[in-house]
Design a protein around this motif. Sequence first.
Motif, mmCIF file in Angstrom:
data_model
loop_
_atom_site.group_PDB
_atom_site.id
_atom_site.type_symbol
_atom_site.label_atom_id
_atom_site.label_comp_id
_atom_site.label_asym_id
_atom_site.label_seq_id
_atom_site.Cartn_x
_atom_site.Cartn_y
_atom_site.Cartn_z
ATOM 1 N N THR A 130 20.007 65.050 3.373
ATOM 2 C CA THR A 130 21.060 64.038 3.339
ATOM 3 C C THR A 130 21.354 63.658 1.886
ATOM 4 N N LYS A 131 22.485 63.022 1.680
ATOM 5 C CA LYS A 131 22.845 62.552 0.338
ATOM 6 C C LYS A 131 21.777 61.599 -0.196
ATOM 7 N N LYS A 132 21.265 60.738 0.677
ATOM 8 C CA LYS A 132 20.226 59.791 0.274
ATOM 9 C C LYS A 132 18.954 60.520 -0.144
ATOM 10 N N GLU A 133 18.594 61.574 0.588
ATOM 11 C CA GLU A 133 17.389 62.335 0.249
ATOM 12 C C GLU A 133 17.540 63.039 -1.097
ATOM 13 N N ILE A 134 18.706 63.626 -1.328
ATOM 14 C CA ILE A 134 18.942 64.319 -2.600
ATOM 15 C C ILE A 134 18.868 63.334 -3.759
ATOM 16 N N GLU A 135 19.513 62.201 -3.620
ATOM 17 C CA GLU A 135 19.499 61.205 -4.692
ATOM 18 C C GLU A 135 18.093 60.649 -4.912
ATOM 19 N N HIS A 136 17.356 60.446 -3.832
ATOM 20 C CA HIS A 136 15.987 59.930 -3.936
ATOM 21 C C HIS A 136 15.113 60.890 -4.741
ATOM 22 N N GLN A 137 15.154 62.179 -4.399
ATOM 23 C CA GLN A 137 14.330 63.152 -5.112
ATOM 24 C C GLN A 137 14.766 63.290 -6.565
ATOM 25 N N ALA A 138 16.069 63.206 -6.812
ATOM 26 C CA ALA A 138 16.570 63.293 -8.187
ATOM 27 C C ALA A 138 16.056 62.129 -9.028
ATOM 28 N N ILE B 195 -2.610 66.311 -3.812
ATOM 29 C CA ILE B 195 -2.149 64.970 -3.464
ATOM 30 C C ILE B 195 -0.876 65.129 -2.643
ATOM 31 N N GLU B 196 -0.785 64.397 -1.545
ATOM 32 C CA GLU B 196 0.344 64.580 -0.630
ATOM 33 C C GLU B 196 0.887 63.228 -0.194
ATOM 34 N N ALA B 197 2.211 63.116 -0.169
ATOM 35 C CA ALA B 197 2.886 61.902 0.298
ATOM 36 C C ALA B 197 4.057 62.310 1.179
ATOM 37 N N ASN B 198 4.726 61.327 1.745
ATOM 38 C CA ASN B 198 5.912 61.602 2.551
ATOM 39 C C ASN B 198 7.098 61.951 1.658
ATOM 40 N N PHE B 199 8.020 62.711 2.210
ATOM 41 C CA PHE B 199 9.191 63.168 1.458
ATOM 42 C C PHE B 199 10.005 61.995 0.919
ATOM 43 N N MET B 200 10.137 60.943 1.701
ATOM 44 C CA MET B 200 10.891 59.759 1.280
ATOM 45 C C MET B 200 9.946 58.564 1.139
ATOM 46 N N SER B 201 8.829 58.780 0.496
ATOM 47 C CA SER B 201 7.789 57.764 0.386
ATOM 48 C C SER B 201 8.278 56.518 -0.347
ATOM 49 N N ALA B 202 7.923 55.359 0.203
ATOM 50 C CA ALA B 202 8.206 54.096 -0.480
ATOM 51 C C ALA B 202 7.351 53.948 -1.731
ATOM 52 N N GLY B 203 6.315 54.777 -1.858
ATOM 53 C CA GLY B 203 5.433 54.711 -3.016
ATOM 54 C C GLY B 203 5.886 55.534 -4.202
#
Length: 533
Positions: free
Chosen positions: A258-266, A479-487
Amino acid sequence: MKATEAIDHLDPQKWADTPPAERLRLLEEVRENMKRFGDELATADSRMKNDILGTPLYSDPVSKVGTVVPMANTVTAAVDLYEAIIEGRMLQPVKVEKVGNDLYDIYVFPQARKDKLIYADRKDRIRVKGEPRQVNPMDKPAGIIAVLGAGNYSSSLEMMKAIFFENCTVVHKPHHLNEKTDAVWAKIMQPLIDHGALSFCASDQGRDLTVDPRLTTIYFTGGTGTAQAIMSATDTPLISECGGNNPCIVVPGDRPWTKKEIEHQAVQIATMSKLNGGAVCGRIQTLVTSKHWPQRQEFLDALAVALEETTPATGIYYPGSDKVIEGFKAAYPDAKVLRPEGGRHPHSEVLLITGAEPGSYACTHEAFTLVIDEVPLDVPAKAAEFLPKAVDFCNTQLLGTLGSAILIDEDTKQAHQDVLAQAVTDIEYGGIAINTMPPFIFLSPYLTWGGNEEGKAFVSGHGNFGNLLNYENVEKSIIEANFMSAGHMMNTNKTAFDNMAENMSRFAVEPTWGNLTCLMGEAIRDSFRKKDF
């Protein structure tokens, strides 16, 4: 102090004979001193960087995150370790899984209730070869370890790890950039100095220190050339961390991001890549993508926006960075030169290279500054085909073996668990971050930090630091976290980032429920702040 005098001050046998309860008392005294001198330490660190830059880009709270927080977290972990030893036991892992022929994943973090709240989605583990076996640090032989501090950060965690995890006394030599912060560290560590467990020598004492025959081991963080010079000058074993070109494998999704996911990772990549002017061990440099990923250009465009507009400027202060950037610009004259905050701050430009060819300059050179490159592989944009090829590319064509990252959305991860697990096994790096960034591996005392160069040319170093639970034969840390982690660390507002840094520092030196509530509550409030730069 001269190197010989600093070593004379140490009493390895006295430290080896120091009982756990006394060690615990010393740890508590050091933590109290961190409360007392933390502000002075941060001011010395930020002033050094800002004086080089000629502009106040580094705030004291952010300097605390790089100095106080890592050391305080290491002290807290050591407190937990010695409380367990006093009770007649070793700290135990969360769980142990056999993941292959004679390979085990030992899940070590989070364990404490507060850590589980802060890092709710984290799964940190060490990969061990052979039957897992712990060694009580009290049973390790006495010795003297020389710690040669890094130039990019003055928080020499290796001091505490050598003393409390390896049962050795330490003489610490700072990098010349960190002489003033080292003077503050000496105040903080005074209880250990008085006990004969720690001493400090001057920054110009490197050669005399490393050739002293009384040393048991040398810990070094810095350039490959310097590490090789040390090895040629002495027979003392060297454990070294020398950086490298750290990749981030961007796995094409089974579904569109999603657009939100792309922006988050960027924004996550931009934030972590710009910390400390890019001078961060484990900072990702090379993005590995599929040339055929339909969202590749959208992702790269979002990254450019995140680097130039969404995240604030940072300053390049580390010596030699200008020549490094010139080399990348010469190799890629069409690279984008991004100017955060309208370019009004000196030494803050970010170089973004896209479409670099495998085997080209970007693959064989380390940046350690504000340079990010992307190498698109001519591999189908399907996770099961792309991920093994991307791992092979990283293993065979990138410089070094220190840290790596894999970004993979939750749906694709769920559908290709076996492919991801094999990638983690096959990738020849000392640290692997899944849906987070490699520097967090370095910051965890529970994990190990170092290269994975068995059978390869010396680049990222030999051996590793860390390993709170004291397992033998650690191959790598994961180390592993969620793709859209709040952390995920996301710096989109300077005030919010400074507040987070200050609250993290307060909690690190005094890990109470009250300070945790303040940290989490203000983080929620600050998440609503808009851009302020």
